[in-house]
Structure formats: C-alpha cells, structure tokens
Design an enzyme around this catalytic site. Structure first.
Site, PDB file in Angstrom:
ATOM      1  N   LEU A  50      18.357  31.149 -21.123  1.00 28.83           N
ATOM      2  CA  LEU A  50      17.205  30.448 -21.689  1.00 28.83           C
ATOM      3  C   LEU A  50      16.658  31.134 -22.940  1.00 28.83           C
ATOM      4  O   LEU A  50      16.553  32.355 -22.992  1.00 28.83           O
ATOM      5  CB  LEU A  50      16.104  30.379 -20.628  1.00 28.83           C
ATOM      6  CG  LEU A  50      14.776  29.755 -21.051  1.00 28.83           C
ATOM      7  CD1 LEU A  50      14.272  28.793 -19.972  1.00 28.83           C
ATOM      8  CD2 LEU A  50      13.716  30.823 -21.313  1.00 28.83           C
TER       9      LEU A  50
ATOM     10  N   ASN B 148      13.161  30.978 -25.329  1.00 28.66           N
ATOM     11  CA  ASN B 148      11.858  30.353 -25.592  1.00 28.66           C
ATOM     12  C   ASN B 148      11.300  30.845 -26.916  1.00 28.66           C
ATOM     13  O   ASN B 148      11.949  30.587 -27.951  1.00 28.66           O
ATOM     14  CB  ASN B 148      10.899  30.376 -24.388  1.00 28.66           C
ATOM     15  CG  ASN B 148      10.565  31.712 -23.801  1.00 28.66           C
ATOM     16  OD1 ASN B 148      11.441  32.486 -23.432  1.00 28.66           O
ATOM     17  ND2 ASN B 148       9.305  32.021 -23.694  1.00 28.66           N
ATOM     18  N   ASP B 149      10.184  31.503 -26.982  1.00 28.14           N
ATOM     19  CA  ASP B 149       9.497  31.718 -28.266  1.00 28.14           C
ATOM     20  C   ASP B 149      10.319  32.448 -29.334  1.00 28.14           C
ATOM     21  O   ASP B 149      11.031  33.404 -29.007  1.00 28.14           O
ATOM     22  CB  ASP B 149       8.267  32.613 -28.059  1.00 28.14           C
ATOM     23  CG  ASP B 149       7.399  32.180 -26.911  1.00 28.14           C
ATOM     24  OD1 ASP B 149       7.659  31.148 -26.301  1.00 28.14           O
ATOM     25  OD2 ASP B 149       6.421  32.900 -26.629  1.00 28.14           O
TER      26      ASP B 149
ATOM     27  N   TYR C  54       7.948  40.754 -23.695  1.00 31.10           N
ATOM     28  CA  TYR C  54       7.402  39.440 -24.051  1.00 31.10           C
ATOM     29  C   TYR C  54       7.131  39.319 -25.544  1.00 31.10           C
ATOM     30  O   TYR C  54       7.352  40.250 -26.310  1.00 31.10           O
ATOM     31  CB  TYR C  54       6.129  39.190 -23.237  1.00 31.10           C
ATOM     32  CG  TYR C  54       6.392  38.614 -21.845  1.00 31.10           C
ATOM     33  CD1 TYR C  54       7.672  38.564 -21.313  1.00 31.10           C
ATOM     34  CD2 TYR C  54       5.337  38.120 -21.074  1.00 31.10           C
ATOM     35  CE1 TYR C  54       7.893  38.034 -20.038  1.00 31.10           C
ATOM     36  CE2 TYR C  54       5.552  37.587 -19.804  1.00 31.10           C
ATOM     37  CZ  TYR C  54       6.827  37.545 -19.285  1.00 31.10           C
ATOM     38  OH  TYR C  54       7.033  37.029 -18.038  1.00 31.10           O
TER      39      TYR C  54
ATOM     40  N   ARG D  58      -1.575  38.719 -24.036  1.00 32.73           N
ATOM     41  CA  ARG D  58      -0.220  38.975 -24.559  1.00 32.73           C
ATOM     42  C   ARG D  58      -0.019  38.394 -25.960  1.00 32.73           C
ATOM     43  O   ARG D  58      -0.873  37.727 -26.498  1.00 32.73           O
ATOM     44  CB  ARG D  58       0.830  38.377 -23.617  1.00 32.73           C
ATOM     45  CG  ARG D  58       0.616  36.923 -23.292  1.00 32.73           C
ATOM     46  CD  ARG D  58       1.710  36.428 -22.326  1.00 32.73           C
ATOM     47  NE  ARG D  58       1.416  35.077 -21.871  1.00 32.73           N
ATOM     48  CZ  ARG D  58       0.775  34.785 -20.739  1.00 32.73           C
ATOM     49  NH1 ARG D  58       0.379  35.750 -19.934  1.00 32.73           N
ATOM     50  NH2 ARG D  58       0.539  33.526 -20.406  1.00 32.73           N
ATOM     51  N   ASP D  59       1.166  38.639 -26.497  1.00 31.53           N
ATOM     52  CA  ASP D  59       1.669  38.067 -27.750  1.00 31.53           C
ATOM     53  C   ASP D  59       1.003  38.661 -28.993  1.00 31.53           C
ATOM     54  O   ASP D  59       0.355  37.951 -29.776  1.00 31.53           O
ATOM     55  CB  ASP D  59       1.530  36.530 -27.753  1.00 31.53           C
ATOM     56  CG  ASP D  59       2.112  35.886 -26.512  1.00 31.53           C
ATOM     57  OD1 ASP D  59       2.960  36.531 -25.871  1.00 31.53           O
ATOM     58  OD2 ASP D  59       1.706  34.758 -26.157  1.00 31.53           O
TER      59      ASP D  59
ATOM     60  N   GLU E 221      -2.028  31.094 -25.915  1.00 31.35           N
ATOM     61  CA  GLU E 221      -0.831  31.897 -26.130  1.00 31.35           C
ATOM     62  C   GLU E 221      -0.506  31.955 -27.630  1.00 31.35           C
ATOM     63  O   GLU E 221      -0.889  31.073 -28.401  1.00 31.35           O
ATOM     64  CB  GLU E 221       0.354  31.300 -25.359  1.00 31.35           C
ATOM     65  CG  GLU E 221       0.186  31.409 -23.844  1.00 31.35           C
ATOM     66  CD  GLU E 221       1.453  31.071 -23.060  1.00 31.35           C
ATOM     67  OE1 GLU E 221       1.751  31.776 -22.092  1.00 31.35           O
ATOM     68  OE2 GLU E 221       2.127  30.092 -23.421  1.00 31.35           O
TER      69      GLU E 221
HETATM   70  C1  FRU Z   1       4.887  31.453 -24.513  1.00 26.25           C
HETATM   71  C2  FRU Z   1       5.008  32.657 -23.608  1.00 26.25           C
HETATM   72  C3  FRU Z   1       4.274  33.865 -24.165  1.00 26.25           C
HETATM   73  C4  FRU Z   1       4.976  35.010 -23.524  1.00 26.25           C
HETATM   74  C5  FRU Z   1       6.406  34.517 -23.507  1.00 26.25           C
HETATM   75  C6  FRU Z   1       7.227  35.006 -22.347  1.00 26.25           C
HETATM   76  O1  FRU Z   1       5.905  30.538 -24.318  1.00 26.25           O
HETATM   77  O2  FRU Z   1       4.532  32.357 -22.305  1.00 26.25           O
HETATM   78  O3  FRU Z   1       2.878  33.848 -23.943  1.00 26.25           O
HETATM   79  O4  FRU Z   1       4.851  36.206 -24.238  1.00 26.25           O
HETATM   80  O5  FRU Z   1       6.340  33.111 -23.489  1.00 26.25           O
HETATM   81  O6  FRU Z   1       8.562  34.623 -22.496  1.00 26.25           O
END
Ligand code: FRU
Length: 487
Positions: free
Chosen positions: A43, A45-46, A105, A164-165, A223
């Site tokens: 997978l 994601n970000d 993350y 986070r982030d 986020e």
């Molecule tokens: C957004 C998120 C972030 C986090 C990451 C984890 O999609 O939930 O807040 O850091 O994905 O994969």
C-alpha cells in the site's frame, strides 16, 4: 479483502526477498500505472518529504510492504530530475527504533546546504498498544540512506494521541524555524499545533496552538497541515476528518485549504472569508504536500495521494493499492488556488490520434478539449453500445460540471457517493484530461478545478463517446515510471 492480523500488518521487512514474489505478481496487474508513482508492493498513502535539492526532486511515500492494508509504514524514496520521469530508490526511513517502532509516519523535508533533513512522525506503541507520537529527524545522505538523529520532542500532553505529520517551515520575518503538526484536542477537535526553534536541528519548544478564527469546531482531527505562501497569499492546507461537507457525498475525510493571512508572532491564521475550499473535486485525493518552486516563489508544486483513508479499491484483492497524483503547479488566481499540469508533462506526449478513425480510448493518454459553448458530455471507457463508463457532463443552463463513476462496471466506495458536482459560473471552455491505466485527472478551465479519481475499467469498457460542440485532441502518453524492484 481478507482480514489481516495485527502481526501480519506490523511485520518488519527483513529482506527484499520476502516481498519479491509479491512484487512480481503486482507488476503483472492490468491496473499498474505507467506515469504515476505507485506502490512498489503493498500500500501507498501520503506523499512525504517533497523537495528539490542539488538538481533532483525527492519524493517519498508512505509504504506498507505487505498488502493493501495500513500497517507498519516506511518512507519509500523516488527521485526525478524533471518531475515527469521517476526512479525507485527503495525504502529510506525504516521503522527500526523504539521511537518509530510501529511506523515512520508522514512528514516533510528541508534542504540546507549539502544536506536534506527529513522530519517525520515516529509512531510508537507500547506493549498495551498505547500510542505515542515523536517528532523525529533524519539526515538524507548522498547514497539515498537516512541517518537517524535523536527525536526532537515527544508527545504533547495537552492533546490526544493524535498528533502527527510535521511540516518544517522557515520564516524570514521572525528568523525562526517552525514545525506545524496536525493534532486533536482532549475534547476531540481538530487543530494545528506549532513548535519553534532557532535552527533546524536545535532545541525545539512548543510555541502554541494555531488560532484559526471560525474553524474551532471543524472535524475531529486535522491531518497533514501546512502553511504555504503562494503568489503573496498565505494558504493553510489541511485534512479535516470525520466531517461531512456539502457536495462531498458520504466522504468524511477531506483535503482543503483556507486563504488568508498568517501572523507568525501571534500564531494566528486569519482566513479571508469563511469558506473552506476543497482542493480536489474528484473522488480520490488526500494528504497533499507542496514543494517550493526553486525558480519562482509565486508558485509551488503540489502532489497528493490519489486515495482516501477508510476506503477500499479493486486492486486490494491483488494485494496492492495506491498511487500519487501528477505533480501540479499551484498558484492563486481570483482568490482561489488553481492547479495546472506541469508544462514538462508535454514531454510525455507520443502519437497524436485521429479520433474520427477510432473511438477506442487508449488506456494511457492525454486529452484536450476546447469547447465552443453549450452542453458537453463525455464518456470515458464506455461500452461498445455507448452506455456506461465514467461520465463527465457539463450542463450549460445550470453551469455545473458533473463527474459520475457509477456507470463503470467495477464500482467501489459506493457509500462515499459516485457523483461529484462543481459549479462553473463562467461556463466550460477547456478540459485537459490525463488517463493512466487506473486513474483519471480532469483539469477544468485552465486549473480552475481539478477532479482526481481512480477508475478500474473492465473487459469491454474501451470506448470514448463525446456529445457537444468542441475540438478535441488526443495523444498517447509514454511511460514515465518503471516497475523496478528496489527495496
Ligand atoms: C494521512 C495519515 C497521516 C499519517 C499517515 C500514516 O493519510 O493518516 O496522518 O502520518 O497517514 O500512514
């Protein structure tokens, strides 16, 4: 999709060989993209750490190696010299310390001299699965590996476990570095919290919570926040969660922005008006990240995850999912962000196709449509009979454009709504559409609105149908990503 146990999702990757068979199987999928960054296995994601440094663009993504499931996350590294052709460099930040034991993350990057610092959230969980977030730092080295430095700070006790982030920002007017983080108050409201320091690696302290008048109760977690200055405007980008918005169907996670003025002394973002603008009107877009444009400070380059949290995609059954959007040039026009495909993408154009000769729609192509006025209807990947497909319909009387994916055979995330509508008060004059094997990005009126969506055409869905008065150009596009197995 089958149920995954916690052990399976959080398994540590010890050697590339453990996932080579998975990669080989993934690479054979009919839905593998040809010019979008996509998960090497498992997978994606970000997007993370998007930055230009020493002639190269670095772009990382959140990666779970094992399948189409959110589990142990790594930062997977890709590079490009032109933002068009991308090369896989492999896992860069690995969750291998106590601070990030359950995932590296999302975060951002800061180029300084010869180095690039990477700021990310160390997702730590105790034995009893209590979560603690650390803001971690790593140094990207020339050989592509990351040297971890001690974490900058741990969880802030004034907020829940959701913090986070980190987005790293330097402001000349205060001479300080800031880290903005997404957070959740103890009474479950989404917020941005800010840390500051005199140097990127120095002592960081909590500066306070960002005040955003009018947005004190707007989703339960924000986020991936970021504050950018584009064309002289300050822009607060963030992803509010668990919130319904008009016109967004059943989707409760959004990516949008406020335009306004940021005061770094009082930590106040004063929005110009009370509108939260959705960044992308399509079905699948989240966690966008901006990189500064090295040659022109009025623009930034934006890339997003072409996906959503808590959503399922047809390739989940094939054990992979996720790709990023095309990078887009971001500017402010008429008090709105506009997003345009990068000029450099024209280099991907191959053979120009004569549409009269064939109404077969290539699976990888770019389309440009210049309207002469009036209603317009396009069906991408319709059946031979002309029915079905992804419908893009402009209604000149209502002055709206509608994208409807309910006509495709492979339907998914139906509960989030299968139709998206955007008002076009000035009418429709231009469309640029980028189609890859499992995605479509529709740029309306020169970047005034963009719709990004995953689509998964099935057997027998291969036609293009157009009704309306327009001139149309269609090009095949060349491949720009290779399915190289680099871990
Ligand atoms: C957004 C998120 C972030 C986090 C990451 C984890 O999609 O939930 O807040 O850091 O994905 O994969």
């Amino acid at each position: 999709m089958r149920a995954w146990t916690k052990e399976e999702r959080y398994r540590v990757l010890k050697s590339a060989e453990e996932i080579r068979p998975l990669h080989e199987r993934t690479a054979k999928s009919d839905y593998r993209q040809q010019y979008h960054i996509q998960s090497v296995t498992g997978l994606l994601n970000d997007p993370n750490g998007f930055v230009f440094h020493n002639g190269l663009w670095h772009l990382f993504y959140q990666w779970c190696p094992w399948g189409a499931v959110h589990g142990l996350k790594y930062w997977y590294h890709t590079v490009s010299s032109d933002l068009v052709t991308w090369k896989n460099l492999g896992a860069c930040i690995r969750p291998d310390t106590e601070f990030d034991n359950k995932g590296a993350y999302s975060g951002s990057a800061l180029p300084t001299g010869d180095s690039v610092y990477l700021y990310y959230t160390g997702n730590h969980r105790d034995e009893d699965w209590t979560r603690k977030s650390y803001t971690c730092l790593a140094l990207l080295k020339d050989d592509g590996t990351a040297e971890k430095l001690p974490p900058l700070y741990g969880p802030n006790p004034g907020y829940t476990e959701h913090q986070r982030d980190p987005k790293i920002i330097y402001r000349k007017e205060t001479g300080k570095y800031y880290i903005v983080l997404g957070a959740q108050t103890l009474d479950k409201k989404g917020r941005v919290i800010i840390y500051s320091s005199d140097s990127p690696t120095g002592d960081w302290s909590f500066a306070g919570e960002l005040k955003v008048p009018g947005f004190e109760d707007f989703g339960d977690m924000w986020e991936c926040p970021s504050i950018e200055t584009i064309s002289g405007y300050d822009v607060l980008l963030f992803c509010p969660q668990h919130l319904t918005l008009p016109g967004r169907g059943g989707t409760v996670h959004h990516n949008g922005y406020l335009l306004g003025h940021m005061d770094w002394e009082s930590l106040t973002f004063l929005p110009d008006n009370t509108s939260f603008h959705v960044l992308d009107f399509g079905f699948d877009s989240y966690a966008a990240e901006c990189a500064a444009n090295p040659n022109d400070q009025t623009k930034a380059t934006l890339v997003a995850w072409m996906g959503l949290p808590d959503a399922e995609y047809p390739t989940d059954e094939e054990d992979w999912s996720g790709c990023l959007t095309l990078p887009r040039e971001l500017r402010v026009r008429d008090r709105r962000l506009i997003q345009q495909p990068l000029d450099a993408l024209r280099a991907l154009r191959g053979r120009k196709l004569d549409l009269e000769a064939s109404a077969l729609l290539p699976r990888v192509c770019e389309m440009e449509l210049i309207s002469r006025g009036g209603d317009m209807s396009l069906r991408l990947f319709a059946e031979e009979s002309g029915s079905g497909g992804l419908a893009i319909v402009y209604d000149d009387e209502a002055k709206t454009i509608t994208v409807d994916r309910s006509g495709l055979k492979r339907r998914f995330n139906v509960d989030q709504g299968e139709m998206r509508v955007r008002a076009l008060p000035k009418g429709l004059f231009h469309l640029r559409i980028f189609i890859d094997r499992s995605s479509v990005e529709i740029f309306v009126n020169d970047g005034d609105a963009v719709f990004s969506s995953r689509i998964f055409p099935a057997e027998g869905e291969d036609r293009l149908r157009i009704e309306g008065d327009a001139s149309l150009h269609l090009w095949e596009l060349k491949r720009a990503v290779e399915d190289d197995f680099v871990v």
